[in-house]
Design a protein around this motif. Sequence first.
Motif, short mmCIF file in Angstrom:
data_model
loop_
_atom_site.label_atom_id
_atom_site.label_comp_id
_atom_site.label_asym_id
_atom_site.label_seq_id
_atom_site.Cartn_x
_atom_site.Cartn_y
_atom_site.Cartn_z
N ASP A 1 0.83 -1.20 0.00
CA ASP A 1 0.00 0.00 0.00
C ASP A 1 0.86 1.26 0.00
O ASP A 1 0.59 2.23 -0.71
N VAL A 2 1.92 1.26 0.84
CA VAL A 2 2.80 2.42 0.90
C VAL A 2 3.53 2.62 -0.42
O VAL A 2 3.68 3.74 -0.90
N ALA A 3 3.96 1.53 -1.05
CA ALA A 3 4.61 1.64 -2.36
C ALA A 3 3.65 2.19 -3.40
O ALA A 3 4.04 2.99 -4.26
N ALA A 4 2.39 1.78 -3.34
CA ALA A 4 1.39 2.29 -4.28
C ALA A 4 1.15 3.78 -4.06
O ALA A 4 0.97 4.54 -5.02
N LEU A 5 1.14 4.20 -2.81
CA LEU A 5 0.98 5.62 -2.52
C LEU A 5 2.16 6.41 -3.07
O LEU A 5 1.98 7.51 -3.63
N ALA A 6 3.38 5.89 -2.93
CA ALA A 6 4.55 6.58 -3.47
C ALA A 6 4.43 6.72 -4.98
O ALA A 6 4.77 7.76 -5.55
N HIS A 7 3.92 5.68 -5.64
CA HIS A 7 3.72 5.74 -7.08
C HIS A 7 2.68 6.79 -7.43
O HIS A 7 2.84 7.57 -8.37
N ALA A 8 1.61 6.82 -6.64
CA ALA A 8 0.55 7.79 -6.90
C ALA A 8 1.02 9.22 -6.72
O ALA A 8 0.55 10.14 -7.38
N LEU A 9 1.96 9.41 -5.79
CA LEU A 9 2.44 10.75 -5.47
C LEU A 9 3.73 11.12 -6.20
O LEU A 9 4.30 12.18 -5.94
N ALA A 10 4.16 10.27 -7.13
CA ALA A 10 5.44 10.49 -7.80
C ALA A 10 5.49 11.80 -8.57
O ALA A 10 6.56 12.39 -8.75
N VAL A 11 4.34 12.27 -9.05
CA VAL A 11 4.33 13.52 -9.81
C VAL A 11 3.76 14.68 -8.99
O VAL A 11 3.48 15.75 -9.54
N TYR A 12 3.62 14.47 -7.68
CA TYR A 12 3.10 15.55 -6.84
C TYR A 12 4.05 16.74 -6.85
O TYR A 12 5.28 16.59 -6.79
N ARG A 13 3.48 17.94 -6.90
CA ARG A 13 4.26 19.17 -6.76
C ARG A 13 3.45 20.16 -5.95
O ARG A 13 2.35 20.55 -6.33
N GLY A 14 3.98 20.54 -4.82
CA GLY A 14 3.29 21.48 -3.96
C GLY A 14 3.67 22.91 -4.26
O GLY A 14 4.53 23.19 -5.11
N PRO A 15 3.04 23.86 -3.58
CA PRO A 15 3.37 25.27 -3.77
C PRO A 15 4.78 25.58 -3.25
O PRO A 15 5.25 24.96 -2.30
N ASP A 16 5.45 26.53 -3.89
CA ASP A 16 6.79 26.88 -3.43
C ASP A 16 6.71 27.89 -2.28
O ASP A 16 5.70 28.56 -2.11
N TRP A 17 7.77 27.95 -1.50
CA TRP A 17 7.82 28.91 -0.39
C TRP A 17 9.27 29.35 -0.19
O TRP A 17 10.21 28.69 -0.63
N ALA A 18 9.42 30.49 0.46
CA ALA A 18 10.74 31.01 0.79
C ALA A 18 11.18 30.44 2.12
O ALA A 18 10.51 30.61 3.14
N VAL A 19 12.31 29.73 2.12
CA VAL A 19 12.89 29.23 3.36
C VAL A 19 13.66 30.37 3.99
O VAL A 19 14.70 30.80 3.49
N GLU A 20 13.14 30.88 5.09
CA GLU A 20 13.73 32.04 5.75
C GLU A 20 14.27 31.71 7.13
O GLU A 20 14.84 32.59 7.80
N SER A 21 14.10 30.47 7.56
CA SER A 21 14.59 30.08 8.87
C SER A 21 14.69 28.57 8.95
O SER A 21 14.15 27.85 8.10
N PHE A 22 15.39 28.09 9.96
CA PHE A 22 15.34 26.67 10.31
C PHE A 22 15.37 26.58 11.83
O PHE A 22 15.56 27.59 12.52
N ALA A 23 15.15 25.39 12.35
CA ALA A 23 14.97 25.23 13.79
C ALA A 23 15.86 24.14 14.35
O ALA A 23 16.23 23.19 13.65
N LEU A 24 16.20 24.27 15.62
CA LEU A 24 16.79 23.19 16.39
C LEU A 24 15.66 22.56 17.19
O LEU A 24 14.96 23.26 17.94
#
Length: 230
Positions: free
Chosen positions: A179-202
């Motif tokens: 099931d997980v492999a099938a989901l990866a196949h289904a999501l292989a062409v997924y592209r989400g919205p872009d965002w500006a990386v302005e920080s990171f966290a510890l």
Amino acid sequence: MRLFAAIVPPQPVLAHLEGALDLARSASGSWADDRGPAAVRWTPAEDRHLTVAFYGEVPEGSADDLAEILALVARDRAPFRLWLHGAGVFDRRTLWIGCGGDTAALAELSDAASDAGGDVLGRRDPRERSRGHLTVARVRGSARGRPGPGGGGRRDGGRVDGGRRLPSVRAGTTGPATDVAALAHALAVYRGPDWAVESFALVASELGAGPGGAPRHRTVARFDLGAVAG
């Protein structure tokens, strides 16, 4: 405490991904209620992140030193843009979403953050993080080879591209790993919205303290990326 450095996508990006996951799960049509919660552990949406560097167990005093160096790492780097893109599976059990955009800047940040761990702790994250990814689900160890109800068979799904359903997915057997492999196949062409990386966290991670035995995450410090002079 157990620490790692991470980029946390903004809420609209995570919400877009959650919608794509819902659509892919619905299209796969095999996530039976009596198997899903027990066999697959989904990462809570609020804990999803791109790991920049992993430090493991860190003494309290060393955590402050690490945060000081990471602040310098952030100051010397300009913001950059990313988007979530594609999917895959590690070791037949870990479903991840990849990323696109300025992945070179992400790799450079990861190298510098890993070096910070080496400077403070005397050990460096041994994993090369040249390909950023966000973990969304893991098949529990006892369920990796477990067949689903009805044993084998054929199943149709659908790829997900920005919320659109695409051609079907087939699998010869059922079960959590399949099931997980099938989901990866289904999501292989997924592209989400872009965002500006302005920080990171510890981030501090307490194993087994979250819902369903998941880790509980707590932000220890946040570092804003600064514009590079010149």
